[in-house]
Design a protein around this motif. Structure first.
Motif, PDB file in Angstrom:
ATOM      1  N   ARG A  89      45.553 -46.873 -46.482  1.00  0.00           N
ATOM      2  CA  ARG A  89      44.394 -46.179 -45.932  1.00  0.00           C
ATOM      3  C   ARG A  89      43.887 -45.060 -46.849  1.00  0.00           C
ATOM      4  NH1 ARG A  89      44.823 -45.820 -39.309  1.00  0.00           N
ATOM      5  NH2 ARG A  89      45.019 -48.077 -38.981  1.00  0.00           N
ATOM      6  N   ILE A  90      44.522 -44.884 -47.994  1.00  0.00           N
ATOM      7  CA  ILE A  90      44.035 -43.930 -48.980  1.00  0.00           C
ATOM      8  C   ILE A  90      43.549 -44.709 -50.195  1.00  0.00           C
ATOM      9  CG2 ILE A  90      44.566 -41.944 -50.433  1.00  0.00           C
ATOM     10  CD1 ILE A  90      46.876 -41.274 -48.601  1.00  0.00           C
ATOM     11  N   ARG A  91      42.315 -44.460 -50.593  1.00  0.00           N
ATOM     12  CA  ARG A  91      41.765 -45.055 -51.801  1.00  0.00           C
ATOM     13  C   ARG A  91      41.420 -43.938 -52.781  1.00  0.00           C
ATOM     14  NH1 ARG A  91      43.864 -48.681 -49.928  1.00  0.00           N
ATOM     15  NH2 ARG A  91      43.080 -50.731 -49.325  1.00  0.00           N
ATOM     16  N   THR A  92      41.478 -44.258 -54.070  1.00  0.00           N
ATOM     17  CA  THR A  92      41.222 -43.257 -55.100  1.00  0.00           C
ATOM     18  C   THR A  92      39.993 -43.652 -55.905  1.00  0.00           C
ATOM     19  OG1 THR A  92      43.606 -42.853 -55.233  1.00  0.00           O
ATOM     20  CG2 THR A  92      42.238 -41.948 -56.989  1.00  0.00           C
ATOM     21  N   ALA A  93      39.027 -42.746 -55.953  1.00  0.00           N
ATOM     22  CA  ALA A  93      37.781 -43.012 -56.664  1.00  0.00           C
ATOM     23  C   ALA A  93      37.866 -42.488 -58.097  1.00  0.00           C
ATOM     24  CB  ALA A  93      36.608 -42.348 -55.937  1.00  0.00           C
ATOM     25  N   LEU A  94      37.242 -43.213 -58.997  1.00  0.00           N
ATOM     26  CA  LEU A  94      37.211 -42.872 -60.418  1.00  0.00           C
ATOM     27  C   LEU A  94      35.984 -42.022 -60.697  1.00  0.00           C
ATOM     28  CD1 LEU A  94      38.164 -43.345 -63.393  1.00  0.00           C
ATOM     29  CD2 LEU A  94      36.790 -45.449 -63.348  1.00  0.00           C
ATOM     30  N   GLY A  95      36.194 -40.764 -61.131  1.00  0.00           N
ATOM     31  CA  GLY A  95      35.059 -39.870 -61.277  1.00  0.00           C
ATOM     32  C   GLY A  95      34.959 -39.158 -62.603  1.00  0.00           C
ATOM     33  N   LEU A  96      33.789 -38.530 -62.783  1.00  0.00           N
ATOM     34  CA  LEU A  96      33.561 -37.592 -63.884  1.00  0.00           C
ATOM     35  C   LEU A  96      32.511 -36.619 -63.365  1.00  0.00           C
ATOM     36  CD1 LEU A  96      33.211 -38.457 -67.674  1.00  0.00           C
ATOM     37  CD2 LEU A  96      32.582 -36.293 -66.627  1.00  0.00           C
ATOM     38  N   HIS A  97      32.975 -35.458 -62.926  1.00  0.00           N
ATOM     39  CA  HIS A  97      32.143 -34.512 -62.191  1.00  0.00           C
ATOM     40  C   HIS A  97      31.044 -33.929 -63.071  1.00  0.00           C
ATOM     41  CE1 HIS A  97      31.056 -31.227 -59.524  1.00  0.00           C
ATOM     42  NE2 HIS A  97      31.862 -31.712 -58.606  1.00  0.00           N
ATOM     43  N   PRO A  98      29.822 -33.818 -62.546  1.00  0.00           N
ATOM     44  CA  PRO A  98      28.728 -33.308 -63.380  1.00  0.00           C
ATOM     45  C   PRO A  98      28.937 -31.879 -63.887  1.00  0.00           C
ATOM     46  CG  PRO A  98      28.054 -33.448 -61.065  1.00  0.00           C
ATOM     47  CD  PRO A  98      29.343 -34.196 -61.199  1.00  0.00           C
ATOM     48  N   GLN A  99      29.681 -31.074 -63.142  1.00  0.00           N
ATOM     49  CA  GLN A  99      29.874 -29.685 -63.570  1.00  0.00           C
ATOM     50  C   GLN A  99      30.747 -29.568 -64.815  1.00  0.00           C
ATOM     51  OE1 GLN A  99      31.274 -27.560 -60.124  1.00  0.00           O
ATOM     52  NE2 GLN A  99      29.306 -27.665 -59.082  1.00  0.00           N
ATOM     53  N   ARG A 142      51.205 -36.129 -45.979  1.00  0.00           N
ATOM     54  CA  ARG A 142      50.603 -35.819 -44.682  1.00  0.00           C
ATOM     55  C   ARG A 142      49.432 -36.743 -44.381  1.00  0.00           C
ATOM     56  NH1 ARG A 142      50.867 -29.194 -45.290  1.00  0.00           N
ATOM     57  NH2 ARG A 142      53.056 -28.972 -44.638  1.00  0.00           N
ATOM     58  N   CYS A 143      48.694 -37.122 -45.425  1.00  0.00           N
ATOM     59  CA  CYS A 143      47.609 -38.080 -45.232  1.00  0.00           C
ATOM     60  C   CYS A 143      48.162 -39.415 -44.722  1.00  0.00           C
ATOM     61  CB  CYS A 143      46.853 -38.297 -46.541  1.00  0.00           C
ATOM     62  SG  CYS A 143      45.847 -36.906 -47.083  1.00  0.00           S
ATOM     63  N   ARG A 144      49.253 -39.872 -45.330  1.00  0.00           N
ATOM     64  CA  ARG A 144      49.867 -41.128 -44.891  1.00  0.00           C
ATOM     65  C   ARG A 144      50.299 -41.040 -43.433  1.00  0.00           C
ATOM     66  NH1 ARG A 144      52.017 -41.039 -50.231  1.00  0.00           N
ATOM     67  NH2 ARG A 144      53.901 -39.956 -49.540  1.00  0.00           N
ATOM     68  N   GLU A 145      50.895 -39.920 -43.071  1.00  0.00           N
ATOM     69  CA  GLU A 145      51.401 -39.751 -41.710  1.00  0.00           C
ATOM     70  C   GLU A 145      50.279 -39.635 -40.679  1.00  0.00           C
ATOM     71  OE1 GLU A 145      55.487 -37.362 -43.082  1.00  0.00           O
ATOM     72  OE2 GLU A 145      53.758 -36.259 -42.279  1.00  0.00           O
ATOM     73  N   SER A 146      49.119 -39.169 -41.109  1.00  0.00           N
ATOM     74  CA  SER A 146      48.012 -38.952 -40.166  1.00  0.00           C
ATOM     75  C   SER A 146      47.355 -40.246 -39.707  1.00  0.00           C
ATOM     76  CB  SER A 146      46.953 -38.058 -40.812  1.00  0.00           C
ATOM     77  OG  SER A 146      46.202 -38.782 -41.790  1.00  0.00           O
ATOM     78  N   GLY A 147      47.464 -41.292 -40.525  1.00  0.00           N
ATOM     79  CA  GLY A 147      46.795 -42.547 -40.190  1.00  0.00           C
ATOM     80  C   GLY A 147      45.307 -42.531 -40.482  1.00  0.00           C
ATOM     81  N   ALA A 148      44.827 -41.474 -41.143  1.00  0.00           N
ATOM     82  CA  ALA A 148      43.402 -41.357 -41.452  1.00  0.00           C
ATOM     83  C   ALA A 148      43.015 -42.261 -42.618  1.00  0.00           C
ATOM     84  CB  ALA A 148      43.067 -39.910 -41.795  1.00  0.00           C
ATOM     85  N   TYR A 149      41.728 -42.585 -42.666  1.00  0.00           N
ATOM     86  CA  TYR A 149      41.161 -43.304 -43.800  1.00  0.00           C
ATOM     87  C   TYR A 149      40.578 -42.258 -44.755  1.00  0.00           C
ATOM     88  CZ  TYR A 149      41.579 -47.534 -41.006  1.00  0.00           C
ATOM     89  OH  TYR A 149      42.066 -48.571 -40.266  1.00  0.00           O
ATOM     90  N   ILE A 150      41.031 -42.266 -45.991  1.00  0.00           N
ATOM     91  CA  ILE A 150      40.703 -41.182 -46.920  1.00  0.00           C
ATOM     92  C   ILE A 150      40.270 -41.736 -48.270  1.00  0.00           C
ATOM     93  CG2 ILE A 150      41.719 -39.271 -48.249  1.00  0.00           C
ATOM     94  CD1 ILE A 150      43.487 -38.770 -45.740  1.00  0.00           C
ATOM     95  N   LEU A 151      39.180 -41.182 -48.789  1.00  0.00           N
ATOM     96  CA  LEU A 151      38.782 -41.462 -50.163  1.00  0.00           C
ATOM     97  C   LEU A 151      39.080 -40.213 -50.985  1.00  0.00           C
ATOM     98  CD1 LEU A 151      37.618 -43.431 -52.190  1.00  0.00           C
ATOM     99  CD2 LEU A 151      35.343 -42.482 -51.712  1.00  0.00           C
ATOM    100  N   SER A 152      40.042 -40.333 -51.858  1.00  0.00           N
ATOM    101  CA  SER A 152      40.466 -39.247 -52.733  1.00  0.00           C
ATOM    102  C   SER A 152      39.677 -39.352 -54.029  1.00  0.00           C
ATOM    103  CB  SER A 152      41.972 -39.371 -52.992  1.00  0.00           C
ATOM    104  OG  SER A 152      42.413 -38.459 -53.954  1.00  0.00           O
ATOM    105  N   VAL A 153      38.767 -38.405 -54.254  1.00  0.00           N
ATOM    106  CA  VAL A 153      37.912 -38.466 -55.440  1.00  0.00           C
ATOM    107  C   VAL A 153      38.573 -37.722 -56.594  1.00  0.00           C
ATOM    108  CG1 VAL A 153      35.846 -38.633 -54.004  1.00  0.00           C
ATOM    109  CG2 VAL A 153      36.557 -36.398 -54.856  1.00  0.00           C
ATOM    110  N   ALA A 203      41.093 -35.113 -43.975  1.00  0.00           N
ATOM    111  CA  ALA A 203      40.971 -35.699 -42.635  1.00  0.00           C
ATOM    112  C   ALA A 203      40.794 -34.679 -41.527  1.00  0.00           C
ATOM    113  CB  ALA A 203      42.151 -36.623 -42.303  1.00  0.00           C
ATOM    114  N   GLU A 204      40.712 -33.379 -41.853  1.00  0.00           N
ATOM    115  CA  GLU A 204      40.441 -32.382 -40.815  1.00  0.00           C
ATOM    116  C   GLU A 204      38.931 -32.311 -40.562  1.00  0.00           C
ATOM    117  OE1 GLU A 204      44.157 -29.264 -40.871  1.00  0.00           O
ATOM    118  OE2 GLU A 204      42.394 -28.737 -42.063  1.00  0.00           O
ATOM    119  N   VAL A 205      38.443 -33.365 -39.937  1.00  0.00           N
ATOM    120  CA  VAL A 205      37.005 -33.500 -39.713  1.00  0.00           C
ATOM    121  C   VAL A 205      36.630 -33.285 -38.247  1.00  0.00           C
ATOM    122  CG1 VAL A 205      36.632 -35.035 -41.698  1.00  0.00           C
ATOM    123  CG2 VAL A 205      37.255 -36.015 -39.477  1.00  0.00           C
ATOM    124  N   ASP A 206      37.562 -32.734 -37.459  1.00  0.00           N
ATOM    125  CA  ASP A 206      37.296 -32.542 -36.028  1.00  0.00           C
ATOM    126  C   ASP A 206      36.021 -31.723 -35.788  1.00  0.00           C
ATOM    127  OD1 ASP A 206      40.038 -32.692 -36.895  1.00  0.00           O
ATOM    128  OD2 ASP A 206      40.660 -32.543 -34.805  1.00  0.00           O
TER     129      ASP A 206
END
Length: 255
Positions: free
Chosen positions: A54-64, A24-35, A212-215
């Motif tokens: 338009r989708i990028r994936t971030a490399l993380g290690l959550h503090p929690q 759905r992200c691909r179909e939306s045309g939105a720019y997305i950072l997937s953490v 991408a539901e940022v309306d």
């Protein structure tokens, strides 16, 4: 005409059906950072974005969960050359997580040091009840890249320090519902504000927000700034393109 949506902070891999969400992200045309929240999750999450530039994936290690995943720091370092985006990382000073503060600070310091050695990255940062400590860590590593403070909830003094340090900010519908969040947003530089959902951890109308539901954020920002939501969407897209073109990351094998 509304510009394509920008969601600079969501967790595609943590939805019940990540593959469907990515489609759905691909179909939306939105720019997305997937953490991601752990280095072990990065490769599988990045595969969800294959075929969508338009989708990028971030490399993380959550503090929690830093105390549980501190053993993945070597994997973080190994994967870092493959992306120019890092997150979700940072510090959390909430009482239930302050118990593991030593591990949190060790992990965050290691990550910032690694990122600095690697030529800097665009970093989406968690700073709940720890804004001063996060800013102190960033000041220690001025070559870490471009910090984006996700859902910033610090004081006005801490916000002004973050602005002076060149930080960016990602804000979502949940942050903009309250007066305190709106007051903070009004004090942020407009050209350093990006939108986010933090889905699936934020809900609207009884269901998790999809990426991408940022309306709602467009409307709230428009109200803060006295402009039309469509103009907000255009300003956010312009800011995102400026951020994405930042000269960080050195030579990487994937963007």
């Amino acid at each position: 005409m509304t510009a394509p949506a920008v969601d600079l902070h969501c967790h595609i891999d943590l939805y019940p059906n990540p593959a469907l969400v990515a489609k759905r992200c691909r179909e939306s045309g939105a720019y997305i950072l997937s953490v991601t929240t752990t280095p072990k999750a990065w490769r599988g999450t990045a595969k969800l974005a294959l075929g969508c530039d338009r989708i990028r994936t971030a490399l993380g290690l959550h503090p929690q969960i830093a105390h549980e995943r501190i053993g993945e720091l070597a994997l973080f370092d190994a994967l870092l050359p493959e992306t120019r985006y890092v997150g979700e990382v940072g510090l959390d000073g909430s009482p239930e997580f302050k118990l593991h503060w030593r591990e949190q600070t060790r992990v965050f310091d290691h990550i910032l040091a690694s990122v600095s050695r690697a030529g800097g990255r665009i970093i989406t940062i968690h700073s709940r009840r720890a804004a001063t400590e996060v800013l102190n860590a960033l000041a220690k590593y001025p070559d870490a890249g471009v910090p984006v403070l996700h859902w910033f909830s610090g004081s006005k003094t801490e916000l002004m320090r973050a602005v002076d340090m060149g930080c960016w900010f990602s804000v979502g519908p949940a942050m903009l519902q309250g007066k305190r969040g709106r007051d903070l947003v009004q004090a942020m530089p407009r050209d350093r504000i990006l939108t986010e959902t933090d889905g699936p951890f934020v809900s609207a109308n009884g269901r998790p927000l999809n990426p991408a539901e940022v309306d709602q954020a467009w409307h709230a920002l428009g109200s803060c700034w006295g402009i039309d939501p469509t103009e907000v969407s255009s300003l956010v897209l312009t800011s995102f393109r400026k951020l994405a073109s930042s000269n960080v990351g050195g030579v990487v094998t994937s963007a």
